[in-house]
Write an enzyme that holds these catalytic residues in place. Structure first.
Site, short mmCIF file in Angstrom:
data_model
loop_
_atom_site.label_atom_id
_atom_site.label_comp_id
_atom_site.label_asym_id
_atom_site.label_seq_id
_atom_site.Cartn_x
_atom_site.Cartn_y
_atom_site.Cartn_z
N ASP A 226 35.19 10.70 -15.07
CA ASP A 226 34.49 11.12 -13.86
C ASP A 226 33.80 12.45 -14.15
O ASP A 226 34.43 13.39 -14.63
CB ASP A 226 35.48 11.29 -12.71
CG ASP A 226 34.81 11.80 -11.45
OD1 ASP A 226 33.96 11.06 -10.90
OD2 ASP A 226 35.09 12.94 -11.03
N GLU A 312 30.30 6.51 -15.92
CA GLU A 312 29.43 6.17 -14.80
C GLU A 312 28.00 5.99 -15.32
O GLU A 312 27.55 6.76 -16.16
CB GLU A 312 29.43 7.28 -13.76
CG GLU A 312 30.76 7.41 -13.07
CD GLU A 312 30.80 8.69 -12.27
OE1 GLU A 312 30.66 8.61 -11.05
OE2 GLU A 312 30.98 9.74 -12.87
N ASP A 395 39.28 13.90 -8.28
CA ASP A 395 38.60 13.54 -9.52
C ASP A 395 39.42 12.55 -10.34
O ASP A 395 38.88 11.68 -11.02
CB ASP A 395 38.30 14.79 -10.36
CG ASP A 395 37.29 15.71 -9.68
OD1 ASP A 395 36.62 15.25 -8.74
OD2 ASP A 395 37.19 16.88 -10.11
#
Ligand SMILES: [Zn+2]
Length: 416
Positions: A226, A312, A395
């Protein structure tokens, strides 16, 4: 306006390093990796003078060619070469290769500029900025990067010297420094042209290495990454504890530089501007170092545990970092891209599987029960599921979701 050119480190990075995005490369389990290695030269004063004269000459020549290209509306390498090759060679006393590189550099710079214009990066048709840029030819700084191919530049790895073409003739024995890692890379995989450039009082050669395809090992689970601001990267497996890579130092440096910038920008003097540029590059270098360190840790740990890495999707990251200040958005978005790239190529080099995942709702979804709600996230740091009561650092929860998506993504793409 002065157009940003390839002597800027970030531009170089994006120009030279192509990475597979999303699923590309996973189908056949291999990635193609190009690495850029920056080597610092240690010229003697006499050698430095020869390098300086060379770079100044080729960039003067490039500026001259660029003006001609602009006035004659000839921008393609082939056409431009037919127009100016002989002239530029004679006029500036360039070797054949150097003259060709100068012309190609100009053609490339215009290609980049015209791509920017097409993509609307310089404003809409008729906008003041766009018209101003198009009205003038490109100008090359005296220290701007110049490509040297194997005929103009040869490397002696054992002696750690290069021999390079200069306007005063071939110059041998120019010393360079590089880390042990870089030396190994260069010796084994350096290929094609290297760029010579002068920046902040130092000489560099930027070499490109083509790495052979490393087969990707089938992963035993995934670690999710993340990306954020308070924590630059937080990693977690689907259920394991998280590891947070703090952005504290980097943010402090950025803050300090921002303050200094504000003061310098108030003074519009030439020296203030120069200092400003230097500062900006220093900050970029620090951010890159931080990103390298974090990427190395993440990839080393994944390789050690036999896991794959889920990241991501970069497009998503860009969308997510919508802060109010546009400058900060660019800075952070760029830094995220860079970290993503560093992780991607280090993973590829290590044969670690990498999956780009859809980042939608990774911060709002509960990694325990899957419940998605905005108020699962009472504040920046906390995740507390309103459905099942699961609580975790926000997170870490997001990283777990990303890991799970990586796992699913891998399974889908590798289903028999
Ligand atoms: Zn829940």
């Amino acid at each position: 306006m002065r157009v940003k050119r390839a002597d800027d480190a970030s531009a170089l990075f994006s120009r030279r390093v192509r990475f597979p995005s999303r699923w590309r490369g996973l189908g056949d389990n291999v990635f193609e990796v190009k690495l850029v290695v920056q080597v610092k030269l240690l010229p003697t004063p006499e050698q430095a003078a020869a390098l300086e004269a060379t770079l100044r000459t080729v960039n003067d020549a490039a500026t001259w060619v660029a003006a001609l290209a602009h006035s004659q509306r000839v921008f393609r390498n082939y056409d431009l070469r037919r127009h100016v090759y002989g002239q530029v060679k004679d006029r500036y006393g360039l070797a054949a290769q150097a003259a060709q590189h100068v012309i190609k550099k100009v053609a490339d710079a215009y290609t980049t500029l015209h791509a920017h214009v097409r993509n609307g990066n310089l404003g809409k048709r008729g906008s003041v900025r766009r018209e101003r840029v198009l009205a003038r030819p490109i100008v090359f700084r005296p220290g701007a990067a110049q490509p040297f191919d194997d005929r103009c530049l040869s490397w002696r790895m054992d002696a750690r010297t290069v021999s390079i073409w200069t306007v005063g003739g071939r110059m041998k024995g120019v010393a360079f420094t590089a880390s042990a890692d870089q030396l190994t890379l260069l010796a084994a995989h350096r290929k094609g042209e290297s760029d010579l450039l002068y920046r902040d009082g130092r000489w560099f050669l930027i070499a490109t290495c083509d790495l052979p395809d490393v087969p990707v090992r089938a992963p035993d689970g995934f670690v999710g990454v993340d990306l954020g601001i308070a924590n630059i990267a937080t990693t977690a497996t689907g259920t394991g504890d998280g590891v947070r890579h703090s952005g504290k130092t980097l943010n402090a440096v950025r803050h300090r530089h921002r303050e200094l910038r504000r003061r310098l920008q108030a003074k519009a003097t030439k020296s203030a501007k120069r200092l400003l540029r230097k500062r900006r590059r220093k900050e970029a270098r620090f951010a890159a170092d931080t990103n390298h360190t974090i990427a190395r840790r993440i990839v080393t740990e994944a390789a050690r545990t036999g896991r794959g890495i889920a990241l991501e999707d970069l497009q998503g990251i860009r969308d997510r970092v919508r802060l109010r200040k546009p400058q900060r958005v660019t800075l952070h978005a760029w830094s995220f891209h860079q970290l993503g790239h560093f992780i991607a190529y280090k993973a590829a080099r290590a044969g670690v599987a990498l999956v780009w995942v859809d980042p939608a709702y990774t911060s709002q979804a509960c990694s325990a029960c899957g419940h998605v709600a905005k108020n699962n996230r009472p504040d920046q740091e906390t995740f507390a599921c309103t459905s099942c009561g699961f609580a975790e650092h926000a997170d870490v929860n997001a990283a777990r979701n990303i890991a799970a998506r990586g796992e699913t993504g891998w399974a889908v793409s590798h289903a028999a």
